[in-house]
Design a protein around this motif. Structure first.
Motif, PDB file in Angstrom:
ATOM      1  N   GLY A   1      14.089  15.839  -3.486  1.00  0.00           N
ATOM      2  CA  GLY A   1      14.573  16.548  -2.308  1.00  0.00           C
ATOM      3  C   GLY A   1      13.504  16.955  -1.319  1.00  0.00           C
ATOM      4  N   ARG A   2      12.377  16.248  -1.273  1.00  0.00           N
ATOM      5  CA  ARG A   2      11.271  16.668  -0.413  1.00  0.00           C
ATOM      6  C   ARG A   2      11.114  15.812   0.847  1.00  0.00           C
ATOM      7  N   MET A   3      12.017  14.855   1.081  1.00  0.00           N
ATOM      8  CA  MET A   3      11.826  13.931   2.195  1.00  0.00           C
ATOM      9  C   MET A   3      12.245  14.555   3.520  1.00  0.00           C
TER      10      MET A   3
ATOM     11  N   ALA B   1       0.831  -1.209   0.000  1.00  0.00           N
ATOM     12  CA  ALA B   1       0.000   0.000   0.000  1.00  0.00           C
ATOM     13  C   ALA B   1       0.863   1.254   0.000  1.00  0.00           C
ATOM     14  N   ILE B   2       1.954   1.247   0.762  1.00  0.00           N
ATOM     15  CA  ILE B   2       2.858   2.400   0.790  1.00  0.00           C
ATOM     16  C   ILE B   2       3.512   2.595  -0.570  1.00  0.00           C
TER      17      ILE B   2
ATOM     18  N   ILE C   1      12.125   4.860   1.306  1.00  0.00           N
ATOM     19  CA  ILE C   1      12.340   5.607   2.557  1.00  0.00           C
ATOM     20  C   ILE C   1      11.164   5.430   3.513  1.00  0.00           C
ATOM     21  N   TRP C   2       9.932   5.530   3.014  1.00  0.00           N
ATOM     22  CA  TRP C   2       8.764   5.359   3.876  1.00  0.00           C
ATOM     23  C   TRP C   2       8.697   3.939   4.448  1.00  0.00           C
ATOM     24  N   THR C   3       8.882   2.942   3.599  1.00  0.00           N
ATOM     25  CA  THR C   3       8.813   1.561   4.093  1.00  0.00           C
ATOM     26  C   THR C   3       9.972   1.262   5.041  1.00  0.00           C
TER      27      THR C   3
END
Length: 520
Positions: free
Chosen positions: A45-47, A25-26, A182-184
């Protein structure tokens, strides 16, 4: 807190499938935000720095670590390896103060492009090939070992574990790019931290149930021993552990694309530096937790009878405890944690290997003037291929067993040593001649071969001696080529300060994040 027995319950399977579904899902959510190669490779560059820091931690702490650190502490080496953890602070200082700012100022997506800017394209190609060779085996081994543990616990075919873990990781990484990675990774760090904490709670409870004297047994068997002051070159000692961790962690954080690519996914150098500190400061207590798990397991099995784990390898003790003592549901969470540790490393390798192939080879030599949409499609295709390669290598490790792992240890020695020396040469205030740099790298490889074949020097010293040899030979060869005078006094035209690289990059490379604050 009764043990759950050896069966893998329905609740455990539910936990595993909920975790895998969450990762997919991510990936789907992140993929909707990918509009081009910049989004796929750097998230434009938004993380957030906290997310990137947790992602760095996830890439660094693999499933191998989750099983290896308890295995070390369970065995005769006790907590000797734990002495490495505080010295990671030195690595953080070196990376944030001297390395990362110059990478960002140079405007590179692939860290190996920095080598071309500072030395020559040959150095870039050499380091890129070494990284890809390292990644192939590392991803396969990282997938194979937890799949093996999972298959033994659940009594399922190991190929099912390899295929499921591999396909889920491929799906969210191919579609979602670095943002999904990065999220996972960040979520996976939370999961394997929870898994470690739950393990400690249940181990300590079982020790209480058998009325074991925890502190007494720990003292009797010296399980928290952290100091071995010998200077014997052939033995495991505190000095070699410290040197090895400094050289290896600086190499990992400073030269491995799966780590450095995250540095340009934040808005500024300041934010990227925060990410490194979050990663390092997060790993130190986690490392101690896994060493504690190993020592506590030793005390528990001493109390109930060492015969209950007789014949098991040290790094199999923790999975054995998970299978036989943890209750339903909790066992699923801890196994999901092992999955998470593996998948965070594999997804990082897949995305970064694809980036290296596109940036260092495809766009650099073969196809230079195509649309961004074309390069995005190639990036996704290569990510898929690297995921398939990881699954293939995992099967190879399974078929060949210990022989394959021994062979891989040797290959890894040659693909990692010398790269740190190359990067150190790039940071010198002079331009090192390409032939000298390659000569130095070759010298480091020869040094490794000699140490492995003709000496009994402890393997911890391989990266130390190998990189020092490569750096020294390159500097000497460069000085010889420039003439004896260059050894003592640099000629004006030979000066090549790092600021020059940054100035050239500023003229030719757009800001990756589209924002201010990337200067060192």
């Amino acid at each position: 807190m009764e043990g759950g027995g050896s069966a893998f319950g329905v609740l455990d399977w539910v936990v595993i499938f909920v975790y895998l579904g969450g990762m997919l899902a991510i990936g789907w959510w992140s993929g909707r935000r990918v509009k081009g190669t910049a989004g796929f490779q750097t998230a434009e560059g938004r993380m957030n720095s906290v997310l990137v820091g947790l992602s760095l931690l996830g890439a660094y702490l693999s499933a191998l670590t989750m099983m290896a650190l308890p295995g070390k502490a369970f065995g005769k080496e006790d907590w000797l390896w734990a002495i490495q953890l505080p010295f990671l602070i030195v690595t953080a200082v070196v990376i944030t103060r001297f390395v990362l700012p110059w990478y960002r100022a140079a405007g590179v997506v692939s860290v190996y492009a920095f080598l071309e800017q500072r030395i020559h394209v040959s150095a870039r190609m050499l380091a890129s090939v070494c990284f890809l060779a390292l990644s192939t085996g590392r991803a396969g081994l990282t997938l194979y070992l937890p799949a093996l543990a999972f298959s033994e616990i659940t009594k399922t075919d190991i190929t099912y574990s390899i295929v499921v873990m591999g396909l889920v990781t491929i799906a969210y990484t191919v579609y979602g790019g670095i943002e999904a990675v990065i999220w996972t990774d960040a979520i996976q760090v939370v999961i394997f931290t929870l898994g470690a904490l739950l393990s400690i709670v249940y181990i300590m409870w079982d020790i209480h149930l058998v009325n074991a004297d925890f502190l007494g047994l720990a003292s009797q068997f010296h399980k928290f021993r952290m100091w071995e002051p010998s200077a014997n070159l052939t033995q495991l000692t505190t000095w070699w552990l410290i040197l090895q961790t400094l050289f290896e962690t600086i190499r990992i954080y400073g030269t491995q694309q799966d780590m450095t690519q995250r540095y340009v996914s934040t808005a500024s150098t300041r934010e990227a530096n925060k990410s490194v500190w979050i990663s390092i400061l997060g790993y130190i207590p986690l490392g101690f937790m896994f060493y504690f798990i190993g020592a506590a397991l030793f005390i528990y099995y001493q109390a109930v009878g060492p015969g209950s784990v007789e014949g098991l390898k040290n790094d199999a003790i923790y999975p054995h405890f998970i299978a036989t003592r943890l209750p339903f549901g909790i066992r699923g969470i801890v196994l999901a944690a092992i999955f998470a540790a593996a998948m965070s490393t594999i997804s990082a390798i897949m995305n970064s290997s694809s980036t290296v192939c596109v940036e260092d080879f495809y766009k650099r030599f073969w196809v230079k003037d195509r649309s961004d949409r074309h390069y995005l499609a190639v990036s996704r295709g290569l990510t898929l291929l690297w995921g398939a390669a990881a699954m293939g290598m995992a099967v190879v490790f399974w078929k060949l067993g210990k022989d394959a792992q021994d062979m891989w240890s040797m290959v890894m020695s040659f693909t990692t040593t010398g790269v740190l020396a190359l990067m150190a040469l790039a940071f010198l205030p002079i331009r090192i001649r390409p032939a000298a740099a390659v000569f130095g790298w070759a010298g480091s490889a020869v040094a490794i071969w000699l140490m492995t074949k003709h000496t009994h020097i402890h393997f911890l010293l391989y990266p130390v001696i190998g990189n020092l040899t490569g750096f020294t030979l390159a500097v000497l060869a460069n000085g010889f080529a420039a003439g004896i005078k260059a050894l003592y006094r640099l000629l004006p035209e030979e000066s090549f300060p790092l600021e020059a690289t940054s100035a050239e990059a500023a003229e030719t490379t757009p800001d990756l994040a589209g924002k201010e604050g990337t200067e060192p």
